[in-house]
Design a protein around this motif. Structure first.
Motif, short mmCIF file in Angstrom:
data_model
loop_
_atom_site.label_atom_id
_atom_site.label_comp_id
_atom_site.label_asym_id
_atom_site.label_seq_id
_atom_site.Cartn_x
_atom_site.Cartn_y
_atom_site.Cartn_z
N GLY A 55 0.85 -1.15 -0.07
CA GLY A 55 -0.10 -0.05 0.03
C GLY A 55 1.08 1.13 0.02
N ILE A 56 1.82 1.11 0.70
CA ILE A 56 2.90 2.25 0.92
C ILE A 56 3.64 2.46 -0.55
CG2 ILE A 56 5.02 3.16 1.83
CD1 ILE A 56 3.94 1.84 4.54
N ARG A 89 -5.36 7.85 7.98
CA ARG A 89 -5.91 8.41 9.30
C ARG A 89 -6.07 6.88 10.08
NH1 ARG A 89 -10.08 11.51 8.14
NH2 ARG A 89 -11.81 9.62 8.33
N GLN A 90 -6.54 6.05 9.57
CA GLN A 90 -6.94 4.72 10.41
C GLN A 90 -5.34 3.89 10.70
OE1 GLN A 90 -10.29 3.22 8.33
NE2 GLN A 90 -11.38 4.85 8.98
N ALA A 91 -4.52 4.19 9.68
CA ALA A 91 -3.45 3.60 9.70
C ALA A 91 -2.58 3.69 10.87
CB ALA A 91 -2.56 3.66 8.52
N SER A 92 -2.05 2.44 11.59
CA SER A 92 -1.32 2.81 12.81
C SER A 92 0.11 3.20 12.65
CB SER A 92 -1.17 1.43 13.59
OG SER A 92 -0.67 0.26 12.94
N ASN A 93 0.49 3.23 11.34
CA ASN A 93 1.77 3.68 10.96
C ASN A 93 1.83 4.76 10.34
OD1 ASN A 93 0.57 2.37 8.92
ND2 ASN A 93 2.43 1.52 7.97
N ARG A 94 0.78 5.60 10.65
CA ARG A 94 0.57 7.03 9.76
C ARG A 94 1.81 7.81 9.88
NH1 ARG A 94 -3.21 6.74 13.65
NH2 ARG A 94 -3.18 8.13 15.25
N GLU A 95 2.28 8.12 11.09
CA GLU A 95 3.42 8.97 11.24
C GLU A 95 4.57 8.56 10.39
OE1 GLU A 95 4.41 9.37 15.42
OE2 GLU A 95 2.38 10.11 15.80
N VAL A 126 -2.67 14.89 7.75
CA VAL A 126 -3.73 13.90 7.75
C VAL A 126 -5.07 14.60 8.56
CG1 VAL A 126 -4.43 11.56 8.87
CG2 VAL A 126 -1.87 12.19 8.12
N LEU A 127 -5.97 14.54 7.88
CA LEU A 127 -7.24 15.25 8.30
C LEU A 127 -7.79 14.61 9.45
CD1 LEU A 127 -8.73 16.51 4.98
CD2 LEU A 127 -7.45 17.68 6.47
#
Length: 516
Positions: free
Chosen positions: A57-58, A89-95, A111-112
């Motif tokens: 996905g990334i 937003r829902q991804a735990s690795n968003r940062e 990320v809104l």
């Protein structure tokens, strides 16, 4: 981020698609969309059980953004605002994702929050429609935002953690949806909506935002052979959604891809979206479902523009601003477009009082038609009527539905009765007979007054009307020379005579001085 150049890019990283849109803005022309590029990414499908966006996905995200950056370099746009919604937003690795986007692409990714996403949609709707109280529903791939506003003031907002892609993954297993799957899907959606107390039985219009809603509108237009161009503020009834649902449910995925108006890349997720909208109508007990072409991206850029042009974004002046911007595209000032409107209006009101014309309910609409009368002459004078009619039936005018634009086009393009009939016949079964005569005769009056004002600087000050047994006397009170006005008044009075079926006598009364 502030706007540094005349063009600005918004990158909208959604759960289903990633889109690049390039805009420019000026007070005279409004917000103009120059480019719109879309990539179907389905990022929500790459969320793993541990909550992370997968490596695949990334890669999809980074590769898409690289392509968009190449496009931006080619069109020389360096002012970019990148926003991500539910999938990131829902991804735990968003940062980690945000950091990687900045490192690999050079974009600062915002990320809104759910509140921000809902607010931007609400803001776009209230600034581009004349609906004062309603609910909005913006269904993406991984989340669904709803808002409720009264008198264009936001009252409530909420984000549900499901969208068209995630619902499809959860409830539809084969290439065709089964009756039991529909039942399970609808039950889940209903439970979700009914958990929000303020949604129940609101009985207000619904305004839908997003690609799924747009596709449903396009399908409805195709099945009805609706000839008018444009989707903004197009309305459907509950019966329309039910009929579309019945047709979709009987189709395989390959059949859905062949349906006119439905994007092939959205065919597999359209049924979850459609059923969501149907349940939403039931929970709210609404009779009207309309689509807003303007949504998240427009809300983002409007927010930024409001800081730079605070007086240009008044939610109570949506249509009047849109009309000014149509005029602005042709370099016409609003004041000059209204020249002699103070002469036209008393003639119009007197003809209404005498019973020759049924008055329009919306007087502002009358003024818009007067302002835009034969605006097509700026394209070609000889074909001004045809160009006006085509232009107004094929552009989006914020605050006006398709049918309202048709009415505006008929008034503003009036040339003669035969041409009027030809225009109406282009779009059959839209204008009822009583409205046909009303629009035709008002258009003729507008033509009469515009015809007199041949140089755009007439010396006519006021007008008086008197009706006798067999004649109507129209006296124009003028100062200085009125030779051209007199010539053209005699030339165009036939349009007035056809309305009243009386002889029209034109007189001019010279006034020596102008009263201050």
């Amino acid at each position: 981020m502030t706007i540094k150049t005349d063009k600005k890019a918004i990158i909208d990283i959604g759960s289903n698609t990633i889109r690049l849109v390039v805009y420019s803005y000026s007070p005279s022309n409004g917000l103009v969309e120059h480019h719109n590029f879309k990539m179907v990414a389905r990022l929500s499908m790459y969320i793993q059980q541990n909550g992370e966006l997968s490596e695949d996905g990334i890669i999809v995200l980074i590769e898409t953004l690289k392509k968009f950056k190449e496009i931006l370099l080619a069109i020389q746009v360096d002012d970019v605002f990148a926003a991500a919604t539910a999938a990131i937003r829902q991804a735990s690795n968003r940062e980690e994702i945000v950091a990687l986007v900045e490192k690999e692409i050079g974009f600062q990714l915002m990320v809104l929050s759910t509140d921000q996403e809902a607010y931007f949609g609400y803001l776009a709707v209230t600034h581009t429609t004349n609906i004062h109280t309603a609910v909005t529903i913006d269904m993406g791939g991984g989340s669904t935002e709803v808002t409720y506003f009264e008198n264009k003031k936001l009252i409530y907002s909420h984000s549900f953690p499901f969208g068209a892609v995630s619902l499809k993954s959860k409830f539809i297993k084969g290439s065709m949806i089964t009756s039991q799957e529909i039942k399970n899907l609808r039950k889940f959606i209903q439970d979700q909506f009914e958990s929000l107390e303020w949604l129940k039985d609101l009985q207000v219009p619904i305004i839908a935002i997003g690609g799924s809603a747009r596709n449903i509108v396009q399908v409805d237009q195709q099945r009805k052979n609706f000839g008018l161009n444009g989707t903004h503020q197009y309305e459907l009834k509950r019966k329309d959604l039910a009929e579309i649902s019945e047709g979709f449910a009987a189709c395989s995925l390959e059949d859905l891809k062949k349906i006119d108006g439905l994007s092939s890349d959205r065919a597999d997720i359209i049924l979850p979206a459609l059923e969501t909208f149907r349940v939403f109508m039931d929970v709210i007990d609404s009779t009207t479902f309309s689509y807003s072409k303007k949504g998240l991206r427009e809300g983002i850029i409007i927010t930024q523009l409001m800081e730079l042009f605070p007086t240009n974004f008044n939610v109570s002046e949506v249509t009047s601003k849109a009309i000014r911007q149509v005029l602005g595209k042709f370099g016409v000032m609003e004041e000059s477009a209204l020249h002699l409107y103070d002469i036209f209006y008393p003639i119009y009101t007197q003809f209404c009082e005498w019973g020759y014309i049924e008055p329009l309910e919306n007087e502002a609409f009358l003024q818009y038609a007067y302002q835009l009368f034969h605006i097509g002459e700026h394209i070609d004078r000889d074909g001004s009527s045809q160009h006006t009619f085509y232009l107004l039936t094929n552009i989006t005018i914020d605050g006006l539905s398709n049918k309202e634009r048709l009415r505006l086009a008929l008034l503003a393009s009036f040339k003669n009765r035969n041409t009027f009939k030809k225009y109406v016949d282009t779009y059959p079964n839209i204008i009822p007979e009583e409205e046909y005569h009303q629009l035709r005769d008002i258009g003729a009056l507008i033509k009469f007054v515009h015809g007199i004002d041949v140089l755009g600087k007439s010396n006519i000050r006021t007008v008086t009307l008197k009706r006798c047994e067999e004649t109507i006397n129209i006296t124009f009170h003028v100062f200085e020379n009125y030779l051209l006005e007199k010539y053209h008044a005699e030339k165009f009075k036939k349009h007035v005579e056809k309305i009243s079926t009386s002889e029209v006598i034109i007189e001019f009364d010279m006034e020596e001085t102008i009263n201050e």
